[in-house]
Design a protein around this motif. Structure first.
Motif, PDB file in Angstrom:
ATOM      1  N   VAL A 174      37.643  42.485  43.241  1.00  0.00           N
ATOM      2  CA  VAL A 174      38.090  41.894  44.499  1.00  0.00           C
ATOM      3  C   VAL A 174      38.351  40.412  44.270  1.00  0.00           C
ATOM      4  O   VAL A 174      37.542  39.712  43.654  1.00  0.00           O
ATOM      5  N   PHE A 175      39.492  39.951  44.758  1.00  0.00           N
ATOM      6  CA  PHE A 175      39.827  38.521  44.726  1.00  0.00           C
ATOM      7  C   PHE A 175      39.709  38.026  46.165  1.00  0.00           C
ATOM      8  O   PHE A 175      40.639  38.139  46.957  1.00  0.00           O
ATOM      9  N   ILE A 217      45.401  32.471  37.729  1.00  0.00           N
ATOM     10  CA  ILE A 217      45.001  33.692  38.434  1.00  0.00           C
ATOM     11  C   ILE A 217      44.459  34.727  37.446  1.00  0.00           C
ATOM     12  O   ILE A 217      43.415  35.357  37.682  1.00  0.00           O
ATOM     13  N   ASP A 218      45.141  34.888  36.330  1.00  0.00           N
ATOM     14  CA  ASP A 218      44.722  35.861  35.327  1.00  0.00           C
ATOM     15  C   ASP A 218      43.345  35.522  34.772  1.00  0.00           C
ATOM     16  O   ASP A 218      42.489  36.404  34.608  1.00  0.00           O
ATOM     17  N   ARG A 219      43.100  34.258  34.477  1.00  0.00           N
ATOM     18  CA  ARG A 219      41.801  33.853  33.942  1.00  0.00           C
ATOM     19  C   ARG A 219      40.675  34.129  34.935  1.00  0.00           C
ATOM     20  O   ARG A 219      39.571  34.535  34.550  1.00  0.00           O
ATOM     21  N   LEU A 220      40.930  33.924  36.213  1.00  0.00           N
ATOM     22  CA  LEU A 220      39.913  34.171  37.230  1.00  0.00           C
ATOM     23  C   LEU A 220      39.591  35.662  37.339  1.00  0.00           C
ATOM     24  O   LEU A 220      38.423  36.051  37.452  1.00  0.00           O
ATOM     25  N   VAL A 221      40.624  36.484  37.309  1.00  0.00           N
ATOM     26  CA  VAL A 221      40.411  37.933  37.368  1.00  0.00           C
ATOM     27  C   VAL A 221      39.672  38.410  36.123  1.00  0.00           C
ATOM     28  O   VAL A 221      38.727  39.219  36.192  1.00  0.00           O
ATOM     29  N   GLN A 222      40.075  37.908  34.954  1.00  0.00           N
ATOM     30  CA  GLN A 222      39.421  38.312  33.710  1.00  0.00           C
ATOM     31  C   GLN A 222      37.953  37.900  33.693  1.00  0.00           C
ATOM     32  O   GLN A 222      37.084  38.662  33.251  1.00  0.00           O
ATOM     33  N   ALA A 223      37.654  36.692  34.201  1.00  0.00           N
ATOM     34  CA  ALA A 223      36.263  36.237  34.250  1.00  0.00           C
ATOM     35  C   ALA A 223      35.428  37.148  35.150  1.00  0.00           C
ATOM     36  O   ALA A 223      34.276  37.462  34.838  1.00  0.00           O
ATOM     37  N   ALA A 224      36.015  37.588  36.275  1.00  0.00           N
ATOM     38  CA  ALA A 224      35.297  38.495  37.181  1.00  0.00           C
ATOM     39  C   ALA A 224      35.054  39.845  36.526  1.00  0.00           C
ATOM     40  O   ALA A 224      33.974  40.435  36.671  1.00  0.00           O
ATOM     41  N   LEU A 225      36.025  40.348  35.787  1.00  0.00           N
ATOM     42  CA  LEU A 225      35.879  41.650  35.134  1.00  0.00           C
ATOM     43  C   LEU A 225      34.869  41.611  33.986  1.00  0.00           C
ATOM     44  O   LEU A 225      34.267  42.633  33.659  1.00  0.00           O
ATOM     45  N   ARG A 226      34.662  40.431  33.399  1.00  0.00           N
ATOM     46  CA  ARG A 226      33.682  40.321  32.319  1.00  0.00           C
ATOM     47  C   ARG A 226      32.250  40.357  32.839  1.00  0.00           C
ATOM     48  O   ARG A 226      31.320  40.708  32.126  1.00  0.00           O
ATOM     49  N   ARG A 227      32.072  39.965  34.111  1.00  0.00           N
ATOM     50  CA  ARG A 227      30.717  39.875  34.671  1.00  0.00           C
ATOM     51  C   ARG A 227      30.301  41.196  35.287  1.00  0.00           C
ATOM     52  O   ARG A 227      31.123  41.952  35.806  1.00  0.00           O
ATOM     53  N   SER A 228      29.009  41.436  35.283  1.00  0.00           N
ATOM     54  CA  SER A 228      28.471  42.558  36.018  1.00  0.00           C
ATOM     55  C   SER A 228      28.001  42.079  37.384  1.00  0.00           C
ATOM     56  O   SER A 228      27.823  40.871  37.598  1.00  0.00           O
ATOM     57  N   THR A 229      27.835  43.008  38.323  1.00  0.00           N
ATOM     58  CA  THR A 229      27.205  42.649  39.580  1.00  0.00           C
ATOM     59  C   THR A 229      25.684  42.704  39.391  1.00  0.00           C
ATOM     60  O   THR A 229      25.196  43.170  38.365  1.00  0.00           O
ATOM     61  N   VAL A 253      30.932  46.151  43.153  1.00  0.00           N
ATOM     62  CA  VAL A 253      32.326  45.825  42.839  1.00  0.00           C
ATOM     63  C   VAL A 253      32.410  44.390  42.322  1.00  0.00           C
ATOM     64  O   VAL A 253      31.996  43.463  43.029  1.00  0.00           O
ATOM     65  N   PRO A 254      32.933  44.154  41.119  1.00  0.00           N
ATOM     66  CA  PRO A 254      33.093  42.789  40.627  1.00  0.00           C
ATOM     67  C   PRO A 254      34.049  41.983  41.516  1.00  0.00           C
ATOM     68  O   PRO A 254      34.942  42.551  42.156  1.00  0.00           O
ATOM     69  N   TYR A 255      33.870  40.678  41.513  1.00  0.00           N
ATOM     70  CA  TYR A 255      34.703  39.836  42.367  1.00  0.00           C
ATOM     71  C   TYR A 255      34.896  38.468  41.731  1.00  0.00           C
ATOM     72  O   TYR A 255      34.086  38.007  40.931  1.00  0.00           O
ATOM     73  N   VAL A 256      35.978  37.826  42.116  1.00  0.00           N
ATOM     74  CA  VAL A 256      36.304  36.489  41.624  1.00  0.00           C
ATOM     75  C   VAL A 256      35.417  35.468  42.332  1.00  0.00           C
ATOM     76  O   VAL A 256      35.208  35.528  43.534  1.00  0.00           O
ATOM     77  N   GLY A 257      34.914  34.513  41.559  1.00  0.00           N
ATOM     78  CA  GLY A 257      34.197  33.395  42.155  1.00  0.00           C
ATOM     79  C   GLY A 257      32.690  33.526  42.085  1.00  0.00           C
ATOM     80  O   GLY A 257      32.132  34.425  41.452  1.00  0.00           O
ATOM     81  N   SER A 258      32.032  32.594  42.780  1.00  0.00           N
ATOM     82  CA  SER A 258      30.586  32.460  42.713  1.00  0.00           C
ATOM     83  C   SER A 258      29.859  33.599  43.412  1.00  0.00           C
ATOM     84  O   SER A 258      30.417  34.267  44.290  1.00  0.00           O
ATOM     85  N   GLY A 259      28.586  33.775  43.034  1.00  0.00           N
ATOM     86  CA  GLY A 259      27.742  34.790  43.626  1.00  0.00           C
ATOM     87  C   GLY A 259      27.171  34.361  44.964  1.00  0.00           C
ATOM     88  O   GLY A 259      27.586  33.355  45.556  1.00  0.00           O
ATOM     89  N   VAL A 260      26.184  35.106  45.430  1.00  0.00           N
ATOM     90  CA  VAL A 260      25.641  34.915  46.779  1.00  0.00           C
ATOM     91  C   VAL A 260      25.034  33.529  46.943  1.00  0.00           C
ATOM     92  O   VAL A 260      25.364  32.792  47.884  1.00  0.00           O
TER      93      VAL A 260
END
Length: 385
Positions: free
Chosen positions: A122-123, A370-382, A145-152
């Motif tokens: 999710v972006f 945009i691509d770097r942000l999406v890729q960074a989100a996909l690399r992280r786990s929830t 669901v992984p997402y772009v940006g900071s956590g809670v």
């Protein structure tokens, strides 16, 4: 998590990752979020990602919207609304709440619910409360669901200006003088609460800036030149948030710096300077988005000043446990000291926004950003990390 070969059922070909661009929301920044979404939808690489635009109305309904970014623009000084972009005013989108499934469902009254497919990331281009403040991030964590940006936590800290300043102070970053008025404090003894503000002015002078404590984009903020304008400014801030923040003016140049998460950690962009807008008392909402006051990129700083503000921007990113991206805003005083004003964990991505402009000047064009942000989100786990 690899984006090149996502897990598939036996016999199924690999598919492109699906990105849900979620925008709008219940905050006063609803329209600017829609403008940001339009810019992201125009720039995202459709050969690499499938895209699903989802809008949240001002009432909080999730709606399937047309993938028509040209309609998500400021026209005749008016910002767009999700209600005008929805494919149906009757239908609703439901995101999964079961971590075992990422299937998004669309339903209309009297019709069989329709599966829209799985969402891989999710972006969330939402600004302000109910989107940028950790609420949506918490829901996505529960859904797995992984997402772009900071956590809670970082999102909540980045939205609440009081606790943001408390965190920065605890890490040794310098902030300007301020007081906070909480709703119970105002209700219990209005005169004592007002005296706190007047004492701030007595110690540091006028003007003061009266702000909603948990809003952004300069909405609800008033520059108060003397005591006569104080009550009206308080009422305006409380209209957006019952908790208000009052800051003494920090006299200096406004400097911004972008932070982006790379594979080896966060890095800072070249900084920008926001010159005083000619037609506005300060850099308010209209100056930012309607009249498009231009920033200076890169900022005319010495090499030492540039290195220092970039260092401090990354330090602020780390202090608040941010992920993905941040725009850090500073004042450079006449004494040559950087005072941090705030961070934005989901800064504007409109075509005129400073965050993408700073990264473009740093060698990363909008589509790559945009691509770097999406890729960074996909690399992280929830979950905890």
């Amino acid at each position: 998590m690899s984006t090149e070969n996502l897990p598939q059922s036996p016999g199924q070909p690999s598919r492109k990752p699906r990105v849900a661009v979620v925008f709008g929301g219940r905050s006063s920044e609803h329209g600017i979020s829609a403008v940001t979404a339009g810019a992201v939808l125009r720039a995202i690489d459709r050969t690499k990602y499938d895209v699903l635009p989802i809008g949240i109305t001002r009432e909080g309904r999730w709606m399937l919207t047309a993938d028509e970014p040209e309609r998500m623009a400021i026209t005749d000084r008016r910002v767009p609304a999700v209600e005008d972009l929805a494919e149906s005013t009757e239908g609703a989108v439901v995101l999964p709440v079961d971590p075992a499934s990422r299937e998004v469902v669309y339903s209309e009254p009297g019709a069989v619910p329709k599966a829209l497919g799985e969402v891989d990331v999710v972006f969330p281009v939402l600004h302000g409360p109910y989107g940028e403040d950790g609420t949506l991030q918490g829901m996505l964590e529960l859904s797995g669901v992984p997402y772009v940006g900071s956590g809670v936590l970082a999102s909540a800290v980045g939205q609440d200006k009081e606790y943001m300043k408390r965190v920065f102070t605890s890490f040794g970053l310098k902030v300007g003088p301020y007081v906070v008025i909480r709703p119970r404090e105002w209700e219990r003894d209005e005169s004592a609460a007002r005296k706190k503000i007047i004492d701030l002015a007595g110690e540091h002078g006028w003007p003061l800036f009266v702000k909603p404590a948990r809003a952004g984009s300069s909405i609800g903020i008033t520059k108060v030149e003397d005591l006569s304008g104080l009550d009206e400014a308080i009422a305006e801030a409380q209209r957006h948030d019952p908790k208000i923040l009052v800051e003494a003016a920090v006299r200096g140049r406004e400097i911004e710096c972008g932070v982006l998460e790379f594979e080896d950690g966060p890095r800072a962009s070249v900084p920008a300077e926001i010159p005083p807008p000619d037609a506005h008392a300060y850099y308010d909402f209209d100056a930012k988005y309607i009249d498009s006051t231009p920033g200076i990129v890169p900022a005319p700083l010495t090499d030492e000043e540039t290195a220092e503000v970039r260092r401090l921007a990354v330090e602020a990113f780390e202090a608040a446990s941010c992920e993905g991206l941040v725009r850090a805003d500073f004042f450079l005083t006449q004494d040559g000291e950087f005072v941090i004003n705030e961070i934005n964990t989901m800064p504007g991505f409109t075509p005129i926004s400073m965050y993408p402009k700073m990264w473009e000047a740093s060698g990363i064009a909008y589509p790559e950003l945009i691509d770097r942000l999406v890729q960074a989100a996909l690399r992280r786990s929830t979950g905890l990390r």
